[in-house]
Scaffold this motif. Structure first.
Motif, PDB file in Angstrom:
ATOM      1  N   ALA A 299       0.816  -0.940  -0.439  1.00  0.00           N
ATOM      2  CA  ALA A 299       0.220   0.192   0.239  1.00  0.00           C
ATOM      3  C   ALA A 299       0.957   1.526   0.026  1.00  0.00           C
ATOM      4  O   ALA A 299       0.448   2.274  -0.853  1.00  0.00           O
ATOM      5  CB  ALA A 299      -1.135   0.331   1.586  1.00  0.00           C
ATOM      6  N   GLY A 300       2.322   1.462   0.712  1.00  0.00           N
ATOM      7  CA  GLY A 300       2.682   2.797   0.983  1.00  0.00           C
ATOM      8  C   GLY A 300       3.464   2.161  -1.045  1.00  0.00           C
ATOM      9  O   GLY A 300       3.659   3.852  -1.149  1.00  0.00           O
ATOM     10  N   LEU A 301       3.954   1.616  -1.280  1.00  0.00           N
ATOM     11  CA  LEU A 301       4.755   1.315  -2.480  1.00  0.00           C
ATOM     12  C   LEU A 301       4.050   2.102  -3.636  1.00  0.00           C
ATOM     13  O   LEU A 301       4.031   2.825  -4.508  1.00  0.00           O
ATOM     14  CB  LEU A 301       5.083  -0.214  -3.255  1.00  0.00           C
ATOM     15  N   ALA A 302       2.471   1.589  -3.448  1.00  0.00           N
ATOM     16  CA  ALA A 302       1.206   2.209  -4.673  1.00  0.00           C
ATOM     17  C   ALA A 302       1.522   3.736  -4.761  1.00  0.00           C
ATOM     18  O   ALA A 302       1.407   4.462  -4.950  1.00  0.00           O
ATOM     19  CB  ALA A 302       0.508   1.586  -4.325  1.00  0.00           C
ATOM     20  N   LEU A 303       1.184   4.063  -2.948  1.00  0.00           N
ATOM     21  CA  LEU A 303       1.305   4.988  -2.744  1.00  0.00           C
ATOM     22  C   LEU A 303       2.143   6.551  -3.088  1.00  0.00           C
ATOM     23  O   LEU A 303       1.849   6.901  -4.196  1.00  0.00           O
ATOM     24  CB  LEU A 303       0.866   5.686  -1.351  1.00  0.00           C
TER      25      LEU A 303
ATOM     26  N   ASP B 141       1.032  13.077  -7.117  1.00  0.00           N
ATOM     27  CA  ASP B 141       0.615  14.648  -8.195  1.00  0.00           C
ATOM     28  C   ASP B 141      -1.062  15.037  -7.520  1.00  0.00           C
ATOM     29  O   ASP B 141      -1.096  15.665  -7.499  1.00  0.00           O
ATOM     30  CB  ASP B 141       0.603  14.336  -9.862  1.00  0.00           C
ATOM     31  N   VAL B 142      -1.140  13.593  -6.342  1.00  0.00           N
ATOM     32  CA  VAL B 142      -2.384  14.627  -5.929  1.00  0.00           C
ATOM     33  C   VAL B 142      -2.536  15.848  -4.616  1.00  0.00           C
ATOM     34  O   VAL B 142      -1.549  15.124  -4.483  1.00  0.00           O
ATOM     35  CB  VAL B 142      -3.102  13.035  -5.188  1.00  0.00           C
TER      36      VAL B 142
ATOM     37  N   VAL C 221      -0.764  17.423   3.592  1.00  0.00           N
ATOM     38  CA  VAL C 221      -0.676  16.351   3.732  1.00  0.00           C
ATOM     39  C   VAL C 221      -0.263  15.276   2.337  1.00  0.00           C
ATOM     40  O   VAL C 221      -0.311  15.989   1.262  1.00  0.00           O
ATOM     41  CB  VAL C 221      -1.286  15.384   3.577  1.00  0.00           C
ATOM     42  N   ASP C 222       1.542  15.129   2.061  1.00  0.00           N
ATOM     43  CA  ASP C 222       2.305  15.277   1.190  1.00  0.00           C
ATOM     44  C   ASP C 222       1.780  12.881   1.054  1.00  0.00           C
ATOM     45  O   ASP C 222       3.002  12.621   2.441  1.00  0.00           O
ATOM     46  CB  ASP C 222       3.205  15.249   1.055  1.00  0.00           C
ATOM     47  N   LEU C 223       1.789  12.915   0.146  1.00  0.00           N
ATOM     48  CA  LEU C 223       0.994  11.134   0.285  1.00  0.00           C
ATOM     49  C   LEU C 223       1.919  10.456  -0.472  1.00  0.00           C
ATOM     50  O   LEU C 223       1.993   8.892   0.246  1.00  0.00           O
ATOM     51  CB  LEU C 223      -0.568  10.714  -0.796  1.00  0.00           C
TER      52      LEU C 223
END
Length: 58
Positions: free
Chosen positions: A13-17, A23-24, A29-31
């Motif tokens: 999940a962290g890798l996907a984020l 760019d979201v 918050v910096d995703l």
């Protein structure tokens, strides 16, 4: 065994984020940085699960 699954899922999940949510724009918050933190936590949890499974008596 539970730590291995949870750690792996948290790492993925962290890798996907960190890969796909850079760019979201979320205020305050910096995703991508949250993704890196989740990858570290998931890796630590996986390492703990591996250690515990190696130290388990047969």
């Amino acid at each position: 065994m539970r730590h291995l699954w949870e750690g792996g899922a948290t790492f993925l999940a962290g890798l996907a984020l960190s890969l796909f949510a850079g760019d979201v724009d979320v205020p305050g918050v910096d995703l991508s940085k949250i993704g890196i933190v989740m990858m570290c936590v998931g890796g630590a949890q996986t390492a703990w699960g591996l250690y515990r499974s190696a130290r388990r008596p047969l």
